[in-house]
Scaffold this motif. Structure first.
Motif, mmCIF file in Angstrom:
data_model
loop_
_atom_site.group_PDB
_atom_site.id
_atom_site.type_symbol
_atom_site.label_atom_id
_atom_site.label_comp_id
_atom_site.label_asym_id
_atom_site.label_seq_id
_atom_site.Cartn_x
_atom_site.Cartn_y
_atom_site.Cartn_z
ATOM 1 N N ARG A 46 0.824 -1.210 0.000
ATOM 2 C CA ARG A 46 0.000 0.000 0.000
ATOM 3 C C ARG A 46 0.857 1.259 0.000
ATOM 4 O O ARG A 46 0.385 2.333 -0.391
ATOM 5 C CB ARG A 46 -0.955 0.005 1.200
ATOM 6 C CG ARG A 46 -2.197 -0.865 0.990
ATOM 7 C CD ARG A 46 -3.208 -0.591 2.084
ATOM 8 N NE ARG A 46 -4.375 -1.440 2.036
ATOM 9 C CZ ARG A 46 -5.471 -1.170 1.344
ATOM 10 N NH1 ARG A 46 -5.542 -0.080 0.595
ATOM 11 N NH2 ARG A 46 -6.512 -1.993 1.376
ATOM 12 N N ASN A 49 0.996 1.442 -3.816
ATOM 13 C CA ASN A 49 -0.322 1.798 -4.341
ATOM 14 C C ASN A 49 -1.346 1.733 -3.203
ATOM 15 O O ASN A 49 -1.746 0.644 -2.793
ATOM 16 C CB ASN A 49 -0.737 0.847 -5.461
ATOM 17 C CG ASN A 49 -2.039 1.286 -6.119
ATOM 18 O OD1 ASN A 49 -2.671 2.258 -5.694
ATOM 19 N ND2 ASN A 49 -2.450 0.575 -7.156
ATOM 20 N N MET A 51 -4.346 1.989 -3.203
ATOM 21 C CA MET A 51 -5.540 1.245 -3.598
ATOM 22 C C MET A 51 -5.398 -0.249 -3.319
ATOM 23 O O MET A 51 -6.383 -0.974 -3.287
ATOM 24 C CB MET A 51 -5.823 1.442 -5.083
ATOM 25 C CG MET A 51 -6.360 2.812 -5.444
ATOM 26 S SD MET A 51 -8.106 2.985 -5.044
ATOM 27 C CE MET A 51 -8.840 1.965 -6.326
ATOM 28 N N LYS A 53 -3.957 -2.435 -5.339
ATOM 29 C CA LYS A 53 -4.277 -3.127 -6.589
ATOM 30 C C LYS A 53 -3.045 -3.107 -7.491
ATOM 31 O O LYS A 53 -2.135 -2.292 -7.317
ATOM 32 C CB LYS A 53 -5.454 -2.441 -7.296
ATOM 33 C CG LYS A 53 -6.755 -2.438 -6.484
ATOM 34 C CD LYS A 53 -7.908 -1.840 -7.265
ATOM 35 C CE LYS A 53 -8.375 -2.786 -8.335
ATOM 36 N NZ LYS A 53 -9.605 -2.314 -9.008
#
Length: 208
Positions: A46, A49, A51, A53
């Motif tokens: 995280r 990213n 998100m 993803k």
């Protein structure tokens, strides 16, 4: 190494688009495979990213997420591959136009259709794509004006738009219109596309 390019992906994700783009550039890169669930949602990833993803890349200290953005970034980061019209070239507007059309209206329209959601006719002005019919008509136009999206030279826009079309045809989420099939057939068997597909397919879990 600070200059190393790290590619975070999963072979059952949109990371396949970025893998194709990486192979088109000819650059060296290291692949980090993340499983869906805890791996992607872990604090360590995280920080790359938020998100949680994939895909994402880390290149010379710069993090880029979102497949279309990564394709555009890589085209500029590796100019010798000639995967984007140069700044000042009028084709660059066409290149950006259709790449981000595919990332916005096309992706949204196809996702909604796949989920069984149809925008009421009197509410179509509220969504960026209007209707799936409008999107398909525009997409046909995009792939029918020249051999490739931005003229006579293959570009990152073809990687991104082409991937969306290829998936749509394969999984039945896009209507198999002749112009779309003809365009996909022109680009599907490029050496970089085949190499990327082979690498990702080798990472798929074994079939039961």
């Amino acid at each position: 190494m600070a200059s190393e390019l790290i590619f975070f992906t999963n072979p059952m994700s949109r990371g396949r688009i970025v893998r194709w783009m990486l192979e088109e550039t000819g650059c060296s890169y290291r692949t980090e495979i993340l499983d869906f669930g805890p791996d992607m949602k872990a604090p360590g990833y995280r920080s790359i990213n938020p998100m949680g993803k994939v895909p994402a890349i880390l290149h010379e200290g710069t993090v880029v997420t979102e497949a279309a953005a990564i394709c555009a970034y890589l085209a500029d980061a590796f100019p010798n591959a000639k995967l984007a019209p140069p700044p000042g070239d009028p084709r660059r507007g066409t290149y950006y136009r259709w790449m981000f059309f595919a990332a916005g209206p096309l992706e949204a329209a196809v996702s909604n259709k796949s989920l069984g959601f149809e925008v009421p006719a009197d509410r179509q002005r509220m969504v960026g794509y209007g209707s799936i019919e409008d999107v398909l008509t525009a997409l046909e136009y995009a792939v029918s004006q020249s051999e490739y999206i931005a003229g006579d030279q293959f570009s990152a826009a073809d990687v991104y738009v082409g991937s969306q079309i290829g998936w749509g045809i394969m999984f039945g989420t896009l209507e198999k219109r002749p112009a779309l099939e003809a365009y996909w057939n022109r680009i599907a068997n490029r050496p970089a596309a085949l190499k990327a597909r082979e690498k990702d397919d080798a990472l798929l879990p074994p079939k039961a």
